[in-house]
Design an enzyme around this catalytic site. Structure first.
Site: not given
Length: 231
Positions: A83, A196
């Site tokens: 992430t 992202c």
């Protein structure tokens, strides 16, 4: 071959992309039936997302630090935090273990330098675009970072959490993202970071003439390089 420790689940939609890419690259490099040695700790993203909205980064650091310790105990030689946003607590995760963390912003910076790109746009969650932890890490390595305007940031963030993390891919959202990419290029960005790990599910390099730097792909590639360094 070393063993990768993956901290995933944020969201699982992108974690499965990490798993696929890492194993594909190992097979390409070693051939035959080879696959990656890895251990995966997948968190419940609903718990993390609530803490993100509250700004309770200390609690998220505790959860991810515990995950890191579990992976170290399971035999991982290094960590990959799957992430971008949660690298806001990367230093706390590193402090929780004695094995190294392959930082996603550092991996991205290395690829940007390799391609001679020193001015980029950054797409990601609102946290990644607006807070300093990611942009400053790139800027310290000589990379100028441009971010979308406030309305664009809000739209980008909403699409990530309301659609991409739920596995929903919409044509109108793709068009909105590509419009932001074009806008950043118009401001002088030589490429755009898909900062992202879900964004690569929506837009890919073939969708635009602007160079895209998918952090999931970059991170996975460099994880494999480290995995096979002694192979």
């Amino acid at each position: 071959m070393r063993t990768i420790g993956l901290i995933g689940g944020m969201s699982w939609e992108s974690t499965q992309t990490y798993y696929r890419l890492i194993n594909q690259r190992v097979r390409e490099q070693l051939g035959g039936l080879h696959s990656a040695r890895l251990v995966l700790y997948s968190v419940d993203f609903a718990e993390i997302e609530v803490l993100q909205r509250r700004g309770d980064w200390a609690a998220t650091a505790q959860i991810l630090g515990a995950a890191a310790r579990s992976l170290e105990a399971a035999g991982a030689d290094f960590l990959v935090l799957c992430t971008n946003t949660m690298h806001i607590v990367a230093s706390q995760v590193e402090q929780a273990v004695s094995i190294p963390l392959l930082h996603i912003a550092d991996a991205t910076a290395r690829e940007l330098h390799r391609q001679g790109v020193n001015r980029v746009g950054l797409l990601g969650t609102r946290f990644t675009m607006e807070q300093a932890f990611y942009r400053e890490r790139l800027e310290m390595q000589g990379i100028q970072v441009l971010i979308p305007d406030a309305a664009q940031r809000e739209r980008i963030h909403a699409i990530i959490f309301e659609e991409l993390c739920r596995g929903e891919i919409r044509a109108d959202s793709k068009a909105d993202y590509l419009a932001v990419v074009a806008s950043l290029a118009g401001q002088g960005a030589l490429g755009v970071i898909l900062g992202c790990t879900e964004i690569g599910l929506l837009i890919q390099a073939d969708d635009t003439d602007v160079p895209l730097f998918d952090t999931t792909e970059i991170h996975a590639e460099q994880a494999v390089a480290r995995l096979l360094a002694d192979a």
